[in-house]
Write a protein that holds these residues in place. Structure first.
Motif, PDB file in Angstrom:
ATOM      1  N   TYR A   6       0.828  -1.207   0.000  1.00 33.08           N
ATOM      2  CA  TYR A   6       0.000   0.000   0.000  1.00 33.08           C
ATOM      3  C   TYR A   6       0.863   1.258   0.000  1.00 33.08           C
ATOM      4  O   TYR A   6       0.542   2.239  -0.683  1.00 33.08           O
ATOM      5  N   ARG A   7       1.945   1.235   0.745  1.00 34.12           N
ATOM      6  CA  ARG A   7       2.836   2.400   0.750  1.00 34.12           C
ATOM      7  C   ARG A   7       3.477   2.601  -0.620  1.00 34.12           C
ATOM      8  O   ARG A   7       3.630   3.730  -1.089  1.00 34.12           O
ATOM      9  N   HIS A   8       3.839   1.498  -1.255  1.00 28.38           N
ATOM     10  CA  HIS A   8       4.459   1.585  -2.574  1.00 28.38           C
ATOM     11  C   HIS A   8       3.475   2.150  -3.597  1.00 28.38           C
ATOM     12  O   HIS A   8       3.849   2.993  -4.433  1.00 28.38           O
ATOM     13  N   VAL A   9       2.228   1.703  -3.558  1.00 28.26           N
ATOM     14  CA  VAL A   9       1.222   2.203  -4.493  1.00 28.26           C
ATOM     15  C   VAL A   9       0.997   3.698  -4.275  1.00 28.26           C
ATOM     16  O   VAL A   9       0.910   4.472  -5.241  1.00 28.26           O
ATOM     17  N   LEU A  10       0.905   4.111  -3.002  1.00 31.69           N
ATOM     18  CA  LEU A  10       0.689   5.532  -2.716  1.00 31.69           C
ATOM     19  C   LEU A  10       1.849   6.370  -3.241  1.00 31.69           C
ATOM     20  O   LEU A  10       1.640   7.470  -3.778  1.00 31.69           O
ATOM     21  N   THR A  11       3.069   5.846  -3.115  1.00 32.16           N
ATOM     22  CA  THR A  11       4.234   6.562  -3.644  1.00 32.16           C
ATOM     23  C   THR A  11       4.183   6.645  -5.167  1.00 32.16           C
ATOM     24  O   THR A  11       4.579   7.654  -5.761  1.00 32.16           O
ATOM     25  N   PHE A  62      -9.082   5.875  -1.639  1.00 34.16           N
ATOM     26  CA  PHE A  62      -7.971   4.952  -1.398  1.00 34.16           C
ATOM     27  C   PHE A  62      -6.823   5.666  -0.684  1.00 34.16           C
ATOM     28  O   PHE A  62      -6.236   5.133   0.282  1.00 34.16           O
ATOM     29  N   THR A  63      -6.485   6.859  -1.164  1.00 41.61           N
ATOM     30  CA  THR A  63      -5.383   7.631  -0.561  1.00 41.61           C
ATOM     31  C   THR A  63      -5.675   7.938   0.904  1.00 41.61           C
ATOM     32  O   THR A  63      -4.785   7.828   1.765  1.00 41.61           O
ATOM     33  N   GLN A  64      -6.901   8.290   1.231  1.00 40.31           N
ATOM     34  CA  GLN A  64      -7.254   8.607   2.618  1.00 40.31           C
ATOM     35  C   GLN A  64      -7.106   7.386   3.520  1.00 40.31           C
ATOM     36  O   GLN A  64      -6.610   7.496   4.652  1.00 40.31           O
ATOM     37  N   TRP A  65      -7.510   6.198   3.015  1.00 40.34           N
ATOM     38  CA  TRP A  65      -7.393   4.995   3.832  1.00 40.34           C
ATOM     39  C   TRP A  65      -5.926   4.610   4.049  1.00 40.34           C
ATOM     40  O   TRP A  65      -5.552   4.171   5.145  1.00 40.34           O
ATOM     41  N   VAL A  66      -5.094   4.765   3.025  1.00 40.51           N
ATOM     42  CA  VAL A  66      -3.665   4.459   3.197  1.00 40.51           C
ATOM     43  C   VAL A  66      -3.030   5.427   4.184  1.00 40.51           C
ATOM     44  O   VAL A  66      -2.222   5.023   5.036  1.00 40.51           O
ATOM     45  N   GLU A  67      -3.386   6.686   4.093  1.00 36.56           N
ATOM     46  CA  GLU A  67      -2.843   7.671   5.040  1.00 36.56           C
ATOM     47  C   GLU A  67      -3.327   7.389   6.458  1.00 36.56           C
ATOM     48  O   GLU A  67      -2.582   7.576   7.429  1.00 36.56           O
ATOM     49  N   THR A  68      -4.575   6.920   6.592  1.00 36.90           N
ATOM     50  CA  THR A  68      -5.074   6.529   7.922  1.00 36.90           C
ATOM     51  C   THR A  68      -4.284   5.352   8.457  1.00 36.90           C
ATOM     52  O   THR A  68      -3.929   5.307   9.650  1.00 36.90           O
ATOM     53  N   LEU A  69      -3.978   4.380   7.598  1.00 38.75           N
ATOM     54  CA  LEU A  69      -3.166   3.236   8.013  1.00 38.75           C
ATOM     55  C   LEU A  69      -1.780   3.693   8.438  1.00 38.75           C
ATOM     56  O   LEU A  69      -1.242   3.215   9.453  1.00 38.75           O
ATOM     57  N   ASN A  70      -1.196   4.625   7.701  1.00 37.71           N
ATOM     58  CA  ASN A  70       0.143   5.113   8.026  1.00 37.71           C
ATOM     59  C   ASN A  70       0.199   5.781   9.395  1.00 37.71           C
ATOM     60  O   ASN A  70       1.244   5.755  10.064  1.00 37.71           O
ATOM     61  N   LEU A  71      -0.917   6.379   9.817  1.00 35.75           N
ATOM     62  CA  LEU A  71      -0.942   7.037  11.129  1.00 35.75           C
ATOM     63  C   LEU A  71      -0.779   6.044  12.280  1.00 35.75           C
ATOM     64  O   LEU A  71      -0.373   6.429  13.385  1.00 35.75           O
ATOM     65  N   THR A  72      -1.095   4.776  12.032  1.00 32.40           N
ATOM     66  CA  THR A  72      -0.995   3.764  13.090  1.00 32.40           C
ATOM     67  C   THR A  72       0.363   3.061  13.098  1.00 32.40           C
ATOM     68  O   THR A  72       0.595   2.207  13.959  1.00 32.40           O
ATOM     69  N   LEU A  73       1.229   3.406  12.153  1.00 34.23           N
ATOM     70  CA  LEU A  73       2.492   2.681  11.989  1.00 34.23           C
ATOM     71  C   LEU A  73       3.676   3.496  12.491  1.00 34.23           C
ATOM     72  O   LEU A  73       3.614   4.729  12.547  1.00 34.23           O
ATOM     73  N   PRO A  74       4.782   2.827  12.841  1.00 28.66           N
ATOM     74  CA  PRO A  74       5.999   3.541  13.262  1.00 28.66           C
ATOM     75  C   PRO A  74       6.549   4.400  12.128  1.00 28.66           C
ATOM     76  O   PRO A  74       6.346   4.099  10.947  1.00 28.66           O
ATOM     77  N   GLU A  75       7.249   5.446  12.478  1.00 36.64           N
ATOM     78  CA  GLU A  75       7.834   6.323  11.469  1.00 36.64           C
ATOM     79  C   GLU A  75       9.018   5.661  10.785  1.00 36.64           C
ATOM     80  O   GLU A  75       9.289   5.931   9.609  1.00 36.64           O
ATOM     81  N   ASP A  76       9.725   4.817  11.514  1.00 36.31           N
ATOM     82  CA  ASP A  76      10.888   4.137  10.957  1.00 36.31           C
ATOM     83  C   ASP A  76      10.420   2.994  10.051  1.00 36.31           C
ATOM     84  O   ASP A  76       9.780   2.039  10.503  1.00 36.31           O
TER      85      ASP A  76
END
Length: 234
Positions: free
Chosen positions: A136-141, A166-180
């Motif tokens: 999902y991160r790769h697709v968003l990029t 789709f972009t909003q859901w991926v960004e929501t998922l990213n908020l729950t993940l570590p920055e590293d």
């Protein structure tokens, strides 16, 4: 035989016909044979030739119209070729990447119970989770690359809406993940529950998987419309 050669032959035959009946029409009368026939029926002959000439003219006009239409279509195809190539390049990669993300997210969700609680953590669960997050991160990029940018001006309103969701859901998922970003690599080799995992990630992944499928359908419909061909079979 070329069209202009056919036209020349037709004109030649008509001229020869006119020249052959013109003397009898002017000087015929009491003489017998063809001269008398032409003299008596010159009006009918002239009318028949006029009808034949009209039919030939209509046929030539239709042939010219068909040629102009073909040239116009050829010019349109040439003008739209860069856009079609850009769409083909995008459709050669994006739908497959989306399908892969959806499959990995569904694979992880299938390991969870019916109440949406966490799965039994092992390497299989971690691998499915890690691959879906990475995908999902790769697709968003990829939404920022040149292939996507070349096609963006031609997106329909429906496709734009699916991309935005789709972009909003991926960004929501990213908020729950570590920055590293290194956490994904560690996840692939672990049997333990990720420290950063939160219960909210399960419904987010579920909604994201559904949004991914809707986006893929919208992409197929859009590409079929733009390329005027059946959508690709994934």
């Amino acid at each position: 035989m070329p069209g202009h050669a056919k036209s020349a032959i037709i004109v030649f035959v008509c001229l020869m016909t006119v020249m052959s009946i013109l003397p009898p029409a002017l000087f015929g009368g009491v003489r017998g044979g063809a001269w008398k026939f032409v003299a008596e029926y010159q009006t009918l002959i002239a009318g028949a030739m006029a009808v034949a000439a009209a039919l030939l003219t209509i046929r030539q006009m239709r042939a010219t119209d068909r040629m102009q239409i073909a040239n116009h279509e050829r010019q349109i195809n040439i003008a739209t070729l860069p856009t079609k190539l850009a769409i083909s390049k995008l459709m050669g990669s994006l739908p497959r990447a989306l399908k892969h993300c959806s499959e990995k997210a569904s694979e992880f969700l299938d390991l969870c119970d019916d109440q949406g609680r966490e799965p039994i953590w092992n390497q299989k669960a971690n691998f499915a989770l890690g691959m879906s997050i990475y995908g999902y991160r790769h697709v968003l990029t990829s939404f920022n690359d040149i292939r996507f940018a070349a096609c963006a001006p031609y997106f329909t309103a429906d496709l734009d809406g699916e991309i935005s969701e789709f972009t909003q859901w991926v960004e929501t998922l990213n908020l729950t993940l570590p920055e590293d970003a290194a956490f994904i690599a560690k996840l692939f080799h672990s049997d333990d529950r990720p420290e950063w995992f939160a219960d909210i990630m399960i419904p987010v992944l579920s909604d994201l998987a559904a949004s991914t499928e809707n986006l893929n359908i919208a992409l197929e419909q859009w590409s079929g419309l733009m390329l005027d061909i059946p959508p690709p079979v994934l």
